[in-house]
Structure formats: C-alpha cells, structure tokens
Enzyme design. Structure first.
Site, PDB file in Angstrom:
ATOM      1  N   HIS A  47      -2.030 -10.324  12.147  1.00 14.32           N
ATOM      2  CA  HIS A  47      -1.506  -9.087  11.567  1.00 14.32           C
ATOM      3  C   HIS A  47      -1.226  -8.168  12.750  1.00 14.32           C
ATOM      4  CE1 HIS A  47      -1.070  -5.302   9.687  1.00 14.32           C
ATOM      5  NE2 HIS A  47      -2.247  -4.844  10.064  1.00 14.32           N
ATOM      6  N   CYS A  76      -3.432  -3.851   4.480  1.00 11.49           N
ATOM      7  CA  CYS A  76      -2.460  -4.831   4.984  1.00 11.49           C
ATOM      8  C   CYS A  76      -2.802  -6.265   4.585  1.00 11.49           C
ATOM      9  CB  CYS A  76      -2.360  -4.715   6.509  1.00 11.49           C
ATOM     10  SG  CYS A  76      -1.939  -3.046   7.003  1.00 11.49           S
ATOM     11  N   GLU A 131       0.852  -1.186   0.000  1.00 14.89           N
ATOM     12  CA  GLU A 131       0.000   0.000   0.000  1.00 14.89           C
ATOM     13  C   GLU A 131       0.895   1.245   0.000  1.00 14.89           C
ATOM     14  OE1 GLU A 131      -2.179   0.420   3.838  1.00 14.89           O
ATOM     15  OE2 GLU A 131      -1.389  -1.566   4.261  1.00 14.89           O
TER      16      GLU A 131
HETATM   17  N1  COA Z   1       1.268   2.485  30.730  1.00  5.81           N
HETATM   18  C1  COA Z   1       0.770   1.363  30.155  1.00  5.81           C
HETATM   19  N2  COA Z   1      -0.220   1.402  29.228  1.00  5.81           N
HETATM   20  C2  COA Z   1      -0.709   2.596  28.867  1.00  5.81           C
HETATM   21  C3  COA Z   1      -0.240   3.785  29.444  1.00  5.81           C
HETATM   22  C4  COA Z   1       0.793   3.707  30.435  1.00  5.81           C
HETATM   23  N3  COA Z   1       1.294   4.796  31.005  1.00  5.81           N
HETATM   24  N4  COA Z   1      -0.933   4.812  28.889  1.00  5.81           N
HETATM   25  C5  COA Z   1      -1.813   4.276  27.994  1.00  5.81           C
HETATM   26  N5  COA Z   1      -1.677   2.936  28.006  1.00  5.81           N
HETATM   27  C6  COA Z   1      -2.409   1.956  27.175  1.00  5.81           C
HETATM   28  C7  COA Z   1      -3.889   2.252  27.057  1.00  5.81           C
HETATM   29  O1  COA Z   1      -4.596   1.774  28.181  1.00  5.81           O
HETATM   30  C8  COA Z   1      -4.233   1.513  25.776  1.00  5.81           C
HETATM   31  O2  COA Z   1      -4.343   0.147  26.034  1.00  5.81           O
HETATM   32  P1  COA Z   1      -5.621  -0.669  25.504  1.00  5.81           P
HETATM   33  O3  COA Z   1      -5.641  -0.405  24.021  1.00  5.81           O
HETATM   34  O4  COA Z   1      -5.337  -2.076  25.849  1.00  5.81           O
HETATM   35  O5  COA Z   1      -6.806  -0.086  26.165  1.00  5.81           O
HETATM   36  C9  COA Z   1      -2.973   1.694  24.928  1.00  5.81           C
HETATM   37  O6  COA Z   1      -1.933   2.076  25.838  1.00  5.81           O
HETATM   38  C10 COA Z   1      -3.091   2.766  23.874  1.00  5.81           C
HETATM   39  O7  COA Z   1      -3.587   3.914  24.489  1.00  5.81           O
HETATM   40  P2  COA Z   1      -4.615   4.876  23.752  1.00  5.81           P
HETATM   41  O8  COA Z   1      -4.946   5.981  24.651  1.00  5.81           O
HETATM   42  O9  COA Z   1      -5.729   4.081  23.173  1.00  5.81           O
HETATM   43  O10 COA Z   1      -3.633   5.369  22.582  1.00  5.81           O
HETATM   44  P3  COA Z   1      -3.882   6.305  21.375  1.00  5.81           P
HETATM   45  O11 COA Z   1      -5.109   7.139  21.515  1.00  5.81           O
HETATM   46  O12 COA Z   1      -2.585   7.011  21.178  1.00  5.81           O
HETATM   47  O13 COA Z   1      -4.148   5.299  20.140  1.00  5.81           O
HETATM   48  C11 COA Z   1      -3.646   3.677  18.456  1.00  5.81           C
HETATM   49  C12 COA Z   1      -3.426   4.115  19.902  1.00  5.81           C
HETATM   50  C13 COA Z   1      -2.999   2.321  18.245  1.00  5.81           C
HETATM   51  C14 COA Z   1      -5.149   3.578  18.182  1.00  5.81           C
HETATM   52  C15 COA Z   1      -2.999   4.726  17.513  1.00  5.81           C
HETATM   53  O14 COA Z   1      -1.618   4.682  17.690  1.00  5.81           O
HETATM   54  C16 COA Z   1      -3.343   4.541  16.062  1.00  5.81           C
HETATM   55  O15 COA Z   1      -4.326   5.093  15.561  1.00  5.81           O
HETATM   56  N6  COA Z   1      -2.497   3.754  15.311  1.00  5.81           N
HETATM   57  C17 COA Z   1      -2.702   3.492  13.914  1.00  5.81           C
HETATM   58  C18 COA Z   1      -3.883   2.594  13.611  1.00  5.81           C
HETATM   59  C19 COA Z   1      -3.682   1.154  13.888  1.00  5.81           C
HETATM   60  O16 COA Z   1      -2.579   0.700  14.064  1.00  5.81           O
HETATM   61  N7  COA Z   1      -4.807   0.417  13.909  1.00  5.81           N
HETATM   62  C20 COA Z   1      -4.799  -0.980  14.213  1.00  5.81           C
HETATM   63  C21 COA Z   1      -5.739  -1.832  13.417  1.00  5.81           C
HETATM   64  S1  COA Z   1      -5.214  -2.108  11.749  1.00  5.81           S
END
Ligand code: COA
Length: 391
Positions: A233, A111, A79
């Site tokens: 994945h 993906c 992609e």
């Molecule tokens: N210590 C440990 N864990 C922590 C933490 C800390 N201090 N602070 C946050 N976390 C955890 C959260 O509880 C969460 O865990 P959970 O998902 O099991 O609930 C995780 O870290 C991520 O936190 P979140 O607030 O949801 O992160 P974010 O708003 O930055 O978003 C993604 C994370 C992955 C959604 C973001 O990086 C993203 O959009 N990535 C691209 C899309 C992607 O990869 N999608 C996947 C499907 S293809």
C-alpha cells in the site's frame, strides 16, 4: 480451483499538480517531496469527480457485455463515501448497466477496504465458481491546503474483476492479518479532510508489516527467495521503501536487488497519481505488471495492505500464463500522459471548490471534464451522474 484477478484497470482525474511547484509555493526543498516522500505529481479531482464517478470510469474501461451479465456481486471499498446509508456501489451498478441479479455493498476500513473486498470476493467465487465479482477501490485523499499531509494527497480508482480461472493473478490461500485500535489516521463524519498523526502512521504501518510478514512466513514456510516482488500500500512511494527495508536483510544480496528493482517498477504510477487510499496497493500492483517487462509468468507476488485505524494483511498471488496480453498498458500510460497541469493557485481554487453541504441545488459544468462518467449536479439531496456515451 484457482481464484483471482481476471481483469484490472484504473482511472485518474484529468488534472495534476507538479510536486516541485507545490514545494516552491510551500517554501520547501523540492527534493523533500520528490525524494524524501517520493511523489512527482498529484492527481486532482475536479468538482465533477467523486469516488462514485472515479470508480465507474475505472470499471468502464475493463468490462465487456459478458462481464456485465456475469457479475453478481459488486464490492466498493472507499473512505470517501458520499452517503451514510446508500452504498456507492449501487450507483455504479446502474451507471455500468450490470445484471440486476447482483449483491452490492460498500466496505470501509481506511485503505484496507478493497482488500476486504477481494477476500470476500474469493469466498463468494469458491461457493459460486461461475460468478464474477467487481471489486472497486476509489478515493480522493484530502488533508488540506498547507497541512502536513498535503504532499501525500491524490485521487483515483482501481477496478478489478475477480473470477475463477483468472487470466492475470491467481490468489493463494495463505494470508496473515492483524487488527489493533490505533488513532493514526481517521476522518470524523463532519470533516471533509483527514486527521492524521503522520509519524505514528508510518511507525504502525511498518510494525504491522513486520508482524504479518512473520506470521505469513510461519504459515507458508516461504521466505524472501520465494518472491519475485512485494507490492505495498503506497500512501506515498517512499513508504514502500521503508517497509521493504525492514525485512530485506533476511534474504541474500540477489533477493534484495530483485525486490528493490521490482519495487521501483511498482511505484511508477503511484508517483504520478499520489495517494488513492483503498486503490493504492492495486495501483502499485498494476504499475509493477505494466512497467516491469521482465516479469515472468508464474512469478509469485506478495501484497501488503494497510488501512489505518488499523487493519493489515499480507497475502500472495501467482502470475498466470500469458497474463501480459490482458493488461491495458498503452491506455494507462496515455491516461497519465494526457492530463492537464494546474498551477498551484488553480489547484487551491479546485481544492476549495467543494459541493454544498446544506442540501442546496447545484448544476455542474461537465463538458470541461473529459471523463465519460461525471457528477452533473445535486438536487433534492440526490447526486446525479451522467454517462456521456449514454446521453
Ligand atoms: N531532500 C531529501 N529528503 C528530504 C529532504 C530533502 N531536502 N527533506 C526531508 N527529506 C526526507 C526526510 O528525511 C524524510 O525521510 P524519512 O521518512 O525516510 O526519514 C522524508 O523526507 C519526510 O520528511 P518529514 O520531515 O518526515 O516530513 P513531514 O513531517 O512533512 O511528514 C508525512 C511526512 C508522510 C508523515 C506526512 O506527509 C503525512 O502525515 N502524510 C499523511 C499520512 C501518511 O501518508 N501516512 C502513511 C501511512 S498510511
């Protein structure tokens, strides 16, 4: 006739960023990235590496002269394509010196592309048992500096030879798949970074997994007890944990322990590379095979592929007798261990150092890139690659 993965290799660019340092720079608790998201290092592609060169470097490490003669189909899942018309696979075909009597295409569905490639390869081999198919999955995951997806970027490629009588993993015939039109992740043609609704993508990933898993169980009559491991994945390694958690109560305590332990091994490489989109599931499979020494011949492995937008598939393979002899564990560990760390400032500079989009000529300095195959420049709207061993 058995059909499956006869060879598998991967390549990651020589630069990486420590996720702890990125967290400090972004004023985030490092545990969020390393535990909450589950990433330790992020591979960073220099300007001299694109999807074509990454895939070519991955394939270079596994192909011998006989493969180059026998491969009559090249399927490139990506992609991060470099052209709206010409397939990225055609460049690879030339760079690797493959037999001209071959079909070559590029496949796109986020993906899921490399999985589509594997399934097509399986059909091709069923019709032409003496053929071999080169399936590639290569991408550079770019969400943008300071963006929500920044901690889940990465770069790299996986290359696989699919053949009859495979020496590593024989693919089984049952497979469950699903398509639904969802805007969880996409990249419009004018943008070099992805658009993403992260929470929606997590949610859809899990619901797709649950749906294809249930469908697969009905088709096959199998349950968790029939699986030594399930590979996912991995856009980030915590995602695999979330998906497995959705179904592991269906098994015994022993099933749960086994699947959780094997999931750990399947995350080792992905934690150090980051998201490589189409190649991520296969990087995870490779990590399981190379980092779980207790895995036995005959073990059944489940594979869950998810490409946002969205297409999901669950399929399976069985490890072949003596499969371990055909892995390149040392080379892969060396590749990851010999990378150069970048500071956050240097990463930002590399990230913003992009190729001209207006057709201007550029000549790139390729000597500082240790990869054997690199992008050396653009002129006349054409990308030029150098295979350093062929100069
Ligand atoms: N210590 C440990 N864990 C922590 C933490 C800390 N201090 N602070 C946050 N976390 C955890 C959260 O509880 C969460 O865990 P959970 O998902 O099991 O609930 C995780 O870290 C991520 O936190 P979140 O607030 O949801 O992160 P974010 O708003 O930055 O978003 C993604 C994370 C992955 C959604 C973001 O990086 C993203 O959009 N990535 C691209 C899309 C992607 O990869 N999608 C996947 C499907 S293809």
């Amino acid at each position: 006739m058995k059909i499956g993965i006869d060879k598998i290799g991967f390549y990651a660019p020589h630069l990486f960023l420590d996720m702890n340092k990125l967290a400090v720079a972004r004023d985030v608790d490092p545990a969020k990235y390393t535990i909450g998201i589950g990433q330790e290092k992020m591979a960073i592609a220099p300007i001299t590496q694109d999807a074509v060169s990454l895939a070519a470097n991955a394939a270079l490490n596994i192909l011998d002269d006989k493969d180059k003669e026998d491969i009559d189909f090249v399927i490139f899942g990506t992609e991060s394509g470099i052209d709206h018309s010409k397939s990225a696979g055609v460049y690879i075909h030339d760079l690797l010196g493959l037999n001209p009597k071959a079909r070559t295409i590029e496949v796109k569905q986020a993906c899921y592309g490399a999985t589509a490639g594997i399934q097509m390869a399986k059909g091709h081999i069923a019709l032409h048992p003496k053929s071999k198919v080169l399936v590639l999955g290569a991408d550079i995951a770019r969400y943008g500096l300071n963006s929500g997806g920044e901690a889940t970027q990465g770069a790299g490629a996986v290359a696989m030879v699919i053949s009859a009588d495979p020496r590593i993993l024989a693919l089984e015939d049952k497979s469950a798949y699903l398509t639904a039109d969802i805007m969880d992740f996409w990249r419009p043609v004018y943008s070099d970074t992805a658009m993403v609704d992260g929470k929606l993508s997590n949610e859809k990933y899990i619901s797709f997994f649950e749906s294809v898993w249930e469908d697969y169980k009905v088709q096959s009559g199998f349950g968790l007890e029939d699986f030594t491991a399930i590979c996912f994945h991995l856009p980030y390694t915590k995602m695999g944990q979330k998906a497995l958690r959705a179904i592991y109560e269906q098994g015994t305590e022993e099933d749960k322990e086994r699947l959780v332990a094997n999931l750990e091994a399947s995350k080792t490489y992905n934690k150090q590379v980051g998201n490589i989109y189409t190649g991520s599931l296969y990087l995870s499979l490779l990590s399981l095979l190379e980092q779980q020494e207790e895995l036995q011949d005959g073990a059944r492995i489940g594979l869950f592929s998810y490409g946002s937008g969205a297409v999901g598939e669950f399929f399976t393979g069985v490890l072949q007798p003596g499969y371990r002899k055909y892995l390149n564990t040392y080379d892969h560990e060396e590749l990851l261990a010999s990378r150069t760390e970048l500071s956050v400032d240097a990463y930002e500079t590399v990230f913003e150092d992009t190729l001209p989009a207006d057709g201007s000529t550029v000549e790139l300095e390729i000597e500082s890139d240790p990869a054997k195959i690199a992008l050396s420049g653009i002129s006349g709207h054409m990308r030029h690659y150098v295979h350093k061993d062929k100069k």
